[in-house]
Enzyme design. Structure first.
Site, PDB file in Angstrom:
ATOM      1  N   ASP A  92       2.278 -35.507   9.217  1.00 23.85           N
ATOM      2  CA  ASP A  92       1.011 -35.108   8.616  1.00 23.85           C
ATOM      3  C   ASP A  92      -0.191 -35.851   9.193  1.00 23.85           C
ATOM      4  OD1 ASP A  92      -0.940 -34.125   6.974  1.00 23.85           O
ATOM      5  OD2 ASP A  92      -0.353 -35.303   5.229  1.00 23.85           O
ATOM      6  N   ASP A 290      -4.905 -30.631  11.357  1.00 26.67           N
ATOM      7  CA  ASP A 290      -4.028 -31.136  10.294  1.00 26.67           C
ATOM      8  C   ASP A 290      -2.606 -30.603  10.460  1.00 26.67           C
ATOM      9  OD1 ASP A 290      -2.774 -31.928   8.008  1.00 26.67           O
ATOM     10  OD2 ASP A 290      -4.118 -30.898   6.619  1.00 26.67           O
TER      11      ASP A 290
END
Ligand SMILES: *[C@@H]1O[C@H](CO)[C@@H](O)[C@H](O)[C@H]1NC(C)=O
Ligand SMILES: *[C@@H]1O[C@H](CO)[C@@H](O)[C@H](O)[C@H]1NC(C)=O
Length: 428
Positions: A92, A290
């Site tokens: 992440d 992201d």
């Protein structure tokens, strides 16, 4: 992490189990032998043993599992503790803190591939600078020798609450040496998952943001790697993640990201979204890279413009909206069965993000914004960010980063990308 909707995955659960076992074996086999072989040798390095200014130019590479669809996330195996145990962590770049589910006991642990991590007298006390790093720029809410309790909340309403611990990570350098680094991470004993979609089947999250608590920051403080990391997400599933900069290929397009230290996301602007060689689309966007988000999100206005542009382009080609296919909000039944996003190449134009200042381009062939479903339809992997309360924020998610090496250079505040075959694991 702005993890995105994963619907219709129930069909795949049976197969998923077998795939997980298989991927688990491959991942563990590729990581464990080195780990065990080296565990008895005096290769453990700490800050003290090295010249204080020596930046080691070795990189660390991790194989990835997962895909955009049906799983909706990419993960890697981290080897933590002594004796070393593997944990699968969701990769992440949209958050800083790494955490694993914690046997503390766990109040609210989710189903996961491995048993939760057991802390072993290794809690990080509040007065430890690592605690301040997690709360920076706010003050720590605790005092002195009490444990440092954290809570991270993600944009998709998921969260993890737990305490900081310090333990050894087995990291295999590209030159073949395995090093053991003491890193601080979260031991999460209370996890909330968003109700809208099933959570990723992982043991925790690998935070790759550039905040003070991130692992890349810690490794760089120990002078083990430069503050550079990257990932290569394969469209066929899997890929690799790396820390360090000694493996970068040539031909990378670099774009500066915002150096606002209060912003822990990789933010780039102003960007226009266009069809290749055409007009229309969305203008003046600010985008966040992201890897914790499966899909790409645009604010309502930009989303509407993009949808209009694509629909116009499909006119007369025999496409019909297929509202009974709930895989994603917009799915089409086409003139042929779509078994792979590559089948859509004939009908959908490539799109591109064009960066205004530099004129740089991030190209998105159809497979970087479309998925195909078990009903043999094709669905738009660009979603309405306003619908999931992202406000004006736009996100470049996994789907649009597939088949590219994406590099986050925190030292130079630059993000880079280059087309790559991510299924070919980097050679050491
Ligand atoms: C690999 O790199 C590390 C760090 O730079 C170094 O300490 C180690 O000796 C190297 N190992 C080999 C086999 O060259
Ligand atoms: C996007 O979502 C918002 C909030 O739910 C909604 O008002 C808007 O109509 C949506 N836009 C499109 C183009 O569907």
């Amino acid at each position: 992490m702005m993890s995105a909707p994963e619907m219709d995955v129930n069909n795949c659960k049976k197969n998923l189990y077998l795939i997980w076992v298989f991927v688990g074996i491959i991942l563990c086999c590729s990581l464990f032998p080195g780990c065990y072989a080296d565990a008895n040798q005096p290769q453990t390095q700490s800050k003290k043993q090295m010249h204080p200014n020596a930046i080691q130019s070795s990189s660390v590479v991790f194989p990835l599992g997962g895909d955009v669809f049906p799983r909706g996330y990419y993960y890697t195996a981290m080897i933590i503790g002594n004796p070393p145990k593997a944990y699968f962590l969701d990769v992440d770049s949209g958050s800083d803190l790494t955490w694993v589910q914690c046997d503390a006991p766990c109040k609210n642990c989710q189903k996961a591939p491995h048993p939760p991590y057991k802390p072993n007298n290794n809690l990080v006390p509040c007065k430890d600078p690592a605690c301040a790093a997690v709360f920076w720029p706010k003050p720590t809410p605790c005092k002195g020798d009490t444990r440092c309790e954290y809570e991270v909340t993600y944009a998709d309403q998921g969260s993890s609450n737990g305490m900081l611990v310090r333990d050894v990570f087995g990291l295999k350098l590209t030159n073949g040496t395995t090093i053991a680094s003491n890193l601080v991470f979260g031991c999460g004993f209370n996890q909330q998952v968003p109700k809208t979609h099933p959570p990723p089947f992982v043991d925790g999250v690998l935070g790759l943001g550039y905040g003070k608590s991130s692992i890349i920051q810690q490794l760089s403080d120990m002078r083990l790697t430069r503050k550079v990391l990257g990932h290569c997400l394969s469209g066929k599933g899997g890929g690799y993640l790396f820390f360090g900069d000694d493996l970068l290929p040539s031909g990378i397009t670099w774009e500066s990201f915002s150096s606002n230290t209060l912003e822990n996301h990789y933010v780039v602007g102003q960007v226009d979204l266009l069809p290749l060689g055409g007009r229309g689309g969305a203008n003046g966007l600010t985008v966040i890279f992201d890897s914790g988000s499966s899909y790409t999100y645009l604010n309502s206005q930009a989303y509407e413009a993009t949808l209009k542009m694509i629909n116009k382009d499909l006119e007369g080609k025999g496409f019909k909206l297929s509202p009974d296919d709930q895989t994603l909000p917009v799915c089409w039944k086409g003139p042929v069965d779509f078994r792979s996003p590559l089948d859509a190449k004939k009908y959908f134009k490539p799109l591109l993000f064009r960066f205004r200042k530099t004129k740089n381009k991030l190209d998105m062939p159809p497979e970087a914004y479309l998925i195909t479903t078990p009903k043999l339809n094709v669905c738009l992997g660009i979603l309405n960010g306003t619908e999931v309360e992202l406000g004006d924020r736009n996100i470049v998610g996994d789907i649009s980063m597939q088949n590219k090496m994406v590099i986050y250079d925190i030292e130079k505040n630059k993000i880079g990308w280059v087309n790559a075959d991510c299924s070919k694991f980097l050679k050491s």
